[in-house]
Design a protein around this motif. Sequence first.
Motif, PDB file in Angstrom:
ATOM      1  N   ASN A 124       0.874  -1.113   0.037  1.00  8.24           N
ATOM      2  CA  ASN A 124      -0.073  -0.098  -0.109  1.00  8.24           C
ATOM      3  C   ASN A 124       0.903   1.261   0.063  1.00  8.24           C
ATOM      4  O   ASN A 124       0.238   2.347  -0.600  1.00  8.24           O
ATOM      5  CB  ASN A 124      -1.061  -0.152   1.133  1.00  8.24           C
ATOM      6  CG  ASN A 124      -1.921  -0.804   0.949  1.00  8.24           C
ATOM      7  OD1 ASN A 124      -2.584  -1.222  -0.048  1.00  8.24           O
ATOM      8  ND2 ASN A 124      -2.600  -1.639   2.314  1.00  8.24           N
ATOM      9  N   LYS A 125       1.934   1.053   0.550  1.00  3.89           N
ATOM     10  CA  LYS A 125       3.026   2.320   0.560  1.00  3.89           C
ATOM     11  C   LYS A 125       3.349   2.624  -1.010  1.00  3.89           C
ATOM     12  O   LYS A 125       3.723   3.782  -1.459  1.00  3.89           O
ATOM     13  CB  LYS A 125       4.284   2.112   1.366  1.00  3.89           C
ATOM     14  CG  LYS A 125       5.067   3.276   1.480  1.00  3.89           C
ATOM     15  CD  LYS A 125       6.148   3.116   2.776  1.00  3.89           C
ATOM     16  CE  LYS A 125       6.998   4.372   2.754  1.00  3.89           C
ATOM     17  NZ  LYS A 125       7.967   4.025   3.811  1.00  3.89           N
ATOM     18  N   VAL A 126       3.588   1.607  -1.720  1.00  4.60           N
ATOM     19  CA  VAL A 126       4.014   1.488  -3.065  1.00  4.60           C
ATOM     20  C   VAL A 126       2.798   2.374  -3.927  1.00  4.60           C
ATOM     21  O   VAL A 126       2.769   3.208  -4.715  1.00  4.60           O
ATOM     22  CB  VAL A 126       4.403   0.489  -3.813  1.00  4.60           C
ATOM     23  CG1 VAL A 126       4.705   0.464  -5.326  1.00  4.60           C
ATOM     24  CG2 VAL A 126       5.829  -0.128  -3.053  1.00  4.60           C
ATOM     25  N   GLY A 127       1.581   1.877  -3.611  1.00  5.35           N
ATOM     26  CA  GLY A 127       0.305   2.189  -4.301  1.00  5.35           C
ATOM     27  C   GLY A 127       0.036   3.511  -3.884  1.00  5.35           C
ATOM     28  O   GLY A 127      -0.130   4.520  -4.887  1.00  5.35           O
ATOM     29  N   GLN A 166      -6.062 -21.554  -3.203  1.00  6.12           N
ATOM     30  CA  GLN A 166      -5.273 -21.318  -4.381  1.00  6.12           C
ATOM     31  C   GLN A 166      -5.146 -19.901  -4.692  1.00  6.12           C
ATOM     32  O   GLN A 166      -4.444 -19.427  -5.703  1.00  6.12           O
ATOM     33  CB  GLN A 166      -6.525 -21.795  -5.823  1.00  6.12           C
ATOM     34  CG  GLN A 166      -6.520 -23.385  -5.839  1.00  6.12           C
ATOM     35  CD  GLN A 166      -7.182 -23.891  -6.761  1.00  6.12           C
ATOM     36  OE1 GLN A 166      -7.199 -23.135  -7.972  1.00  6.12           O
ATOM     37  NE2 GLN A 166      -7.933 -25.064  -6.742  1.00  6.12           N
ATOM     38  N   TYR A 167      -5.798 -18.902  -3.881  1.00  4.82           N
ATOM     39  CA  TYR A 167      -5.504 -17.393  -4.163  1.00  4.82           C
ATOM     40  C   TYR A 167      -5.331 -16.677  -2.846  1.00  4.82           C
ATOM     41  O   TYR A 167      -5.711 -17.395  -1.833  1.00  4.82           O
ATOM     42  CB  TYR A 167      -6.840 -16.797  -4.501  1.00  4.82           C
ATOM     43  CG  TYR A 167      -7.247 -17.449  -6.457  1.00  4.82           C
ATOM     44  CD1 TYR A 167      -6.797 -16.824  -7.327  1.00  4.82           C
ATOM     45  CD2 TYR A 167      -7.734 -18.611  -6.414  1.00  4.82           C
ATOM     46  CE1 TYR A 167      -7.162 -16.899  -8.618  1.00  4.82           C
ATOM     47  CE2 TYR A 167      -8.054 -18.847  -7.746  1.00  4.82           C
ATOM     48  CZ  TYR A 167      -7.686 -18.102  -8.882  1.00  4.82           C
ATOM     49  OH  TYR A 167      -8.041 -18.723 -10.071  1.00  4.82           O
ATOM     50  N   LEU A 168      -4.569 -15.692  -2.867  1.00  5.23           N
ATOM     51  CA  LEU A 168      -4.391 -15.009  -1.542  1.00  5.23           C
ATOM     52  C   LEU A 168      -5.628 -14.589  -1.024  1.00  5.23           C
ATOM     53  O   LEU A 168      -5.728 -14.359   0.329  1.00  5.23           O
ATOM     54  CB  LEU A 168      -3.402 -13.805  -1.799  1.00  5.23           C
ATOM     55  CG  LEU A 168      -1.967 -14.296  -2.093  1.00  5.23           C
ATOM     56  CD1 LEU A 168      -1.040 -13.068  -2.373  1.00  5.23           C
ATOM     57  CD2 LEU A 168      -1.410 -14.936  -1.035  1.00  5.23           C
ATOM     58  N   ASN A 169      -6.741 -14.109  -1.774  1.00  6.42           N
ATOM     59  CA  ASN A 169      -7.799 -13.524  -1.027  1.00  6.42           C
ATOM     60  C   ASN A 169      -8.626 -14.821  -0.336  1.00  6.42           C
ATOM     61  O   ASN A 169      -9.425 -14.438   0.464  1.00  6.42           O
ATOM     62  CB  ASN A 169      -8.744 -12.823  -2.445  1.00  6.42           C
ATOM     63  CG  ASN A 169      -9.185 -14.076  -3.406  1.00  6.42           C
ATOM     64  OD1 ASN A 169      -9.102 -15.283  -3.018  1.00  6.42           O
ATOM     65  ND2 ASN A 169      -9.886 -13.654  -4.241  1.00  6.42           N
ATOM     66  N   ASP A 194      -9.337  -3.969  -2.383  1.00  7.09           N
ATOM     67  CA  ASP A 194     -10.604  -3.324  -2.436  1.00  7.09           C
ATOM     68  C   ASP A 194     -10.868  -2.646  -3.733  1.00  7.09           C
ATOM     69  O   ASP A 194     -10.137  -2.362  -4.547  1.00  7.09           O
ATOM     70  CB  ASP A 194     -10.764  -2.659  -1.024  1.00  7.09           C
ATOM     71  CG  ASP A 194      -9.918  -1.499  -0.920  1.00  7.09           C
ATOM     72  OD1 ASP A 194      -9.385  -0.988  -1.956  1.00  7.09           O
ATOM     73  OD2 ASP A 194      -9.762  -0.926   0.192  1.00  7.09           O
ATOM     74  N   ARG A 195     -12.173  -1.897  -3.714  1.00  3.57           N
ATOM     75  CA  ARG A 195     -12.748  -1.153  -4.752  1.00  3.57           C
ATOM     76  C   ARG A 195     -11.802   0.143  -4.985  1.00  3.57           C
ATOM     77  O   ARG A 195     -11.811   0.464  -6.178  1.00  3.57           O
ATOM     78  CB  ARG A 195     -13.943  -0.944  -4.857  1.00  3.57           C
ATOM     79  CG  ARG A 195     -14.997  -2.041  -4.687  1.00  3.57           C
ATOM     80  CD  ARG A 195     -16.380  -1.588  -4.737  1.00  3.57           C
ATOM     81  NE  ARG A 195     -17.315  -2.864  -4.690  1.00  3.57           N
ATOM     82  CZ  ARG A 195     -18.702  -2.616  -4.594  1.00  3.57           C
ATOM     83  NH1 ARG A 195     -19.414  -1.376  -4.522  1.00  3.57           N
ATOM     84  NH2 ARG A 195     -19.341  -3.663  -4.774  1.00  3.57           N
ATOM     85  N   GLN A 196     -10.962   0.352  -3.987  1.00  4.75           N
ATOM     86  CA  GLN A 196     -10.339   1.574  -4.272  1.00  4.75           C
ATOM     87  C   GLN A 196      -8.832   1.432  -4.647  1.00  4.75           C
ATOM     88  O   GLN A 196      -8.201   2.338  -4.685  1.00  4.75           O
ATOM     89  CB  GLN A 196     -10.407   2.408  -2.712  1.00  4.75           C
ATOM     90  CG  GLN A 196     -11.680   3.227  -2.560  1.00  4.75           C
ATOM     91  CD  GLN A 196     -12.733   2.405  -2.192  1.00  4.75           C
ATOM     92  OE1 GLN A 196     -12.658   1.364  -1.237  1.00  4.75           O
ATOM     93  NE2 GLN A 196     -13.838   2.442  -2.834  1.00  4.75           N
ATOM     94  N   GLY A 197      -8.450   0.071  -4.871  1.00  4.94           N
ATOM     95  CA  GLY A 197      -7.150  -0.581  -5.223  1.00  4.94           C
ATOM     96  C   GLY A 197      -6.244  -0.524  -3.977  1.00  4.94           C
ATOM     97  O   GLY A 197      -5.043  -0.676  -4.126  1.00  4.94           O
ATOM     98  N   ASP A 235      -7.224  -9.505   6.299  1.00  2.00           N
ATOM     99  CA  ASP A 235      -8.150  -9.964   7.223  1.00  2.00           C
ATOM    100  C   ASP A 235      -7.296 -10.990   8.061  1.00  2.00           C
ATOM    101  O   ASP A 235      -7.174 -12.203   7.881  1.00  2.00           O
ATOM    102  CB  ASP A 235      -9.496 -10.647   6.539  1.00  2.00           C
ATOM    103  CG  ASP A 235     -10.588 -11.053   7.467  1.00  2.00           C
ATOM    104  OD1 ASP A 235     -10.267 -11.179   8.761  1.00  2.00           O
ATOM    105  OD2 ASP A 235     -11.542 -11.132   7.158  1.00  2.00           O
ATOM    106  N   ALA A 236      -6.890 -10.421   9.235  1.00  2.00           N
ATOM    107  CA  ALA A 236      -6.027 -11.309  10.013  1.00  2.00           C
ATOM    108  C   ALA A 236      -6.753 -12.477  10.673  1.00  2.00           C
ATOM    109  O   ALA A 236      -6.212 -13.594  10.753  1.00  2.00           O
ATOM    110  CB  ALA A 236      -5.501 -10.415  11.228  1.00  2.00           C
TER     111      ALA A 236
END
Length: 485
Positions: free
Chosen positions: A307-310, A359-362, A369-372, A377-378
């Motif tokens: 997120n810092k990169v984003g 199979q996916y990180l999500n 999220d929708r804002q990128g 979710d710990a």
Amino acid sequence: MAIGTISNVYPGGERPSGLPADITQRLVDAKRQQVVQPLEADRQELSSQTELMKKLNSVTQSVGDAAGKLNGPSDLKAYSASSSNGSAISVGIEGAPSEGSYRVDVTQVAQAHNHLVGASDGTDDATVTAGVTDPDDAAAINDGIEVSFAHGGSDYTYTTDSDTTLNDLASTIREADNGVQASAVNIGTSDSPAYALQLKSETTGGGSEQRITDTTGATGLQITDTNGNSASLFSGGTEQEEAQAGQNAGLTVDGVAYTRSTNEITDVIDGLTLNLREATSTEATIDVSRTPDQASQSMQAMVDAVNKVGGFIDQNTSYDPETGEAGPLIGNSTVRQVDSALRQTLGEQVPGTENQDLQYLNQVGVSFDRQGQLTFDAKKFEQALSEQPDQVQNLLTGDEGAMARLSERIDGLTNSTDGAITAALDSLDSRDSRLQDQIEEAKNRVQGYDQRISDRYAQLEKTVIELQGIEDNISQIIGGASSGG
């Protein structure tokens, strides 16, 4: 004539021509503004872009660093283990141990067989107390002596010649693939050195294969004179001593006794590695507990780094339609490449997980999220780690795991040799070098222009002065003629 000094030759600083006294300075400044300042402005903008790209490189590397802390099985362990006697026993987690406490008593630690070969001290005592004063003196070692020993189930023989020194012999044995460490050690003092040959097994344990023996199986070396003179290794005779016998480790865990050839015990308590350092005087306690939050903290750190990169990219590629202001990196292809690499890697299916649920990180709480923004979710992550630890490990770790793939792509962006950001910085550096050359050339042009117009206006003022002198003479002649009439 230097800029601005031409007016000094005129009374009051005024030019005879009526032009401003600083006319040449004004023209030179205008020329500089026309040919130099645009290039300097370009270089300033280039410098700003370079600093931004360096910052992008730094924050992107942070993602790789954070991912690297989640790329090993031990990084995901939802357990912690501690020893009540760390000086005697340290403990590491190599699997999924059961929670609880274990009582461990170390009766002895494993040690390697260590053997000394020295010069004879003239006594029958088996202790090696004598040696050679100079380990680099070939005269201290006899020629044609075979030094033979067995170790690890194989036999080895080394033969001296007239140039062999004790250090040479030790080096030859040490560099061979025989499982033995060899060195010339000073068993004397610094004032009265006595160097002996030390052979030490590279493996601990009290088994026959860990021992250094002669050809008959007895402890020590077989020394043979190939010249048939019954000479020994050292000129004055040779003695041998077992300085330390090979020994297995002995320990009890919850009352059950174990013997192992090494001090790194991996097969006594499931999921734990016990590293034995010394015998215990009282039982040590090994406590194992669950700590899923440790891996969660590492995952949160990775998410924060992304997120810092984003945030950095958003800040420097934004566009305000009302003001028409654009971020300094808007449209930059390298920036787009960084953003694309992060989103693709963190959102794609992880190779090698086709036959498992995760199979996916999500599926373990990591998603955009929708804002990128990348979210974490710990609770979802810790639940997956608790219920399906093997699948989470396969998803995140290993050569094809998500964290390894993320680290690999980050390296492709930031690698100091051929990373994409590195290439962009090299390109900016090349452009800066060209601009410096262009600025220097432009300054030289302004300097030449300065000289030319200074000379030109100096000549103009000189001509004006000459014309004024002629005018004065004509006026005087006309005035004289009028008065004489």
